[in-house]
Design an enzyme around this catalytic site. Structure first.
Site, mmCIF file in Angstrom:
data_model
loop_
_atom_site.group_PDB
_atom_site.id
_atom_site.type_symbol
_atom_site.label_atom_id
_atom_site.label_comp_id
_atom_site.label_asym_id
_atom_site.label_seq_id
_atom_site.Cartn_x
_atom_site.Cartn_y
_atom_site.Cartn_z
ATOM 1 N N GLU A 43 2.396 1.246 0.029
ATOM 2 C CA GLU A 43 1.191 0.472 -0.233
ATOM 3 C C GLU A 43 1.137 -0.705 0.733
ATOM 4 O O GLU A 43 2.157 -1.307 1.055
ATOM 5 C CB GLU A 43 1.222 -0.028 -1.680
ATOM 6 C CG GLU A 43 -0.039 -0.773 -2.103
ATOM 7 C CD GLU A 43 0.059 -1.319 -3.524
ATOM 8 O OE1 GLU A 43 -0.978 -1.400 -4.188
ATOM 9 O OE2 GLU A 43 1.184 -1.663 -3.952
ATOM 10 N N LYS A 113 -6.985 3.548 -6.164
ATOM 11 C CA LYS A 113 -6.113 3.043 -7.235
ATOM 12 C C LYS A 113 -6.917 2.585 -8.450
ATOM 13 O O LYS A 113 -7.842 1.782 -8.324
ATOM 14 C CB LYS A 113 -5.277 1.895 -6.677
ATOM 15 C CG LYS A 113 -4.242 1.320 -7.623
ATOM 16 C CD LYS A 113 -3.501 0.183 -6.922
ATOM 17 C CE LYS A 113 -2.451 -0.452 -7.796
ATOM 18 N NZ LYS A 113 -1.829 -1.626 -7.122
ATOM 19 N N CYS A 156 1.642 2.398 -6.748
ATOM 20 C CA CYS A 156 2.338 1.219 -7.256
ATOM 21 C C CYS A 156 2.221 1.003 -8.768
ATOM 22 O O CYS A 156 2.914 1.652 -9.547
ATOM 23 C CB CYS A 156 1.869 -0.014 -6.478
ATOM 24 S SG CYS A 156 3.009 -1.424 -6.634
#
Length: 270
Positions: A43, A113, A156
């Site tokens: 990321e 995300k 993440c």
């Protein structure tokens, strides 16, 4: 699906797009020279700086990142995951976007995300990803490859939401990417155990590229990019310096674990 080597890259990205892409290429080159056919970048691989600087440069970062991923995939003839970079959506916000590119430079899968990191960390740092990032609205995709297996995407903070990975498993995922820039404070306690849990409960390989070290001001990340097998065994750990974690993705091992522990077949609530 065949046996092959995968690599999780670990970087210390800075608020400098060009330098970060140079670092990324050096590590991709290292991974490929060691035989990797599937490579994951963490990321924020092209830029890790203040949020206002990220937004000011978002268009340039997005364009450069996508071009870079396609160029690297073609140059090195590998499949590459760009684990998270900003793509402008208007109103001063971006999607935190992960992109999977094949060896021909073709986009295979894109994920925006969905879980945003809005957290007051006990070390005194406060993170408000939602100030600059718009949450994605779609569950992450999987890509079915005859040679690499079925690859699922995440980013993440997603790792704290097991229902997302159950969705990927339900879609047939053999390998789950978890590219991250995990904070140093939370990482020391949660990173490894969360990755192992996602691997074990879904009997999948987990490939987790990571950021490490100090990036700017008080921003420090945990490192320990990892590859974990479906039993939860850590096959490779990049430690706390820039580098790579590289390990074999083995379909025989995947089948063995799923035969010995057929938990995916025992689900009551799907």
């Amino acid at each position: 699906m065949k046996s092959y080597l995968a690599a999780a890259i670990q970087m210390t990205s800075q608020p400098d797009l060009e330098k970060n892409l140079v670092q990324a290429e050096e590590l991709i080159d290292l991974a490929v020279r060691q035989g990797a056919e599937l490579v994951g970048l963490p990321e924020n691989f092209p830029f890790l700086g203040l949020e206002e600087d990220k937004i000011a440069q978002a268009e340039a970062i997005a364009q450069a990142s996508e071009k870079f991923l396609k160029t690297m995939a073609q140059r090195y003839q590998v499949t590459i995951l760009g684990g998270g970079f900003p793509v402008p959506v208007g109103d001063g916000k971006v999607y935190n976007t992960a992109l999977l590119i094949d060896h021909n430079g073709k986009e295979l899968a894109r994920y925006e995300k969905v879980h945003l990191f809005d957290v007051n960390v006990p070390d005194g740092n406060t993170y408000r990803e939602s100030n600059t990032v718009m949450a994605g609205l779609k569950l992450p995709p999987v890509y079915h490859s005859q040679t690499l297996g079925t690859v699922g995407l995440s980013v993440c903070y997603d790792v704290r939401f097991p229902e997302l990975y159950r969705h990927l498993a339900h879609q047939g995922a053999d390998i789950m990417f978890v590219p991250a820039a995990f904070t140093a404070y939370t990482g020391k306690d949660h990173w490894q155990v969360l990755l192992q849990a996602r691997a074990i409960e879904n009997t999948c390989y987990v490939i987790a590229p990571a950021q490490t070290g100090r990036h700017y001001a008080t921003r420090q990340t945990h490192g320990h990019a990892m590859i974990i097998d479906p039993w939860g065994t850590i096959l490779a750990d990049a430690g706390d310096q820039p580098g790579i974690a590289i390990a074999e993705i083995n379909p025989t091992r995947l089948e063995q674990v799923r035969r010995q522990m057929p938990s995916l077949q025992h689900r009551v609530f799907v």
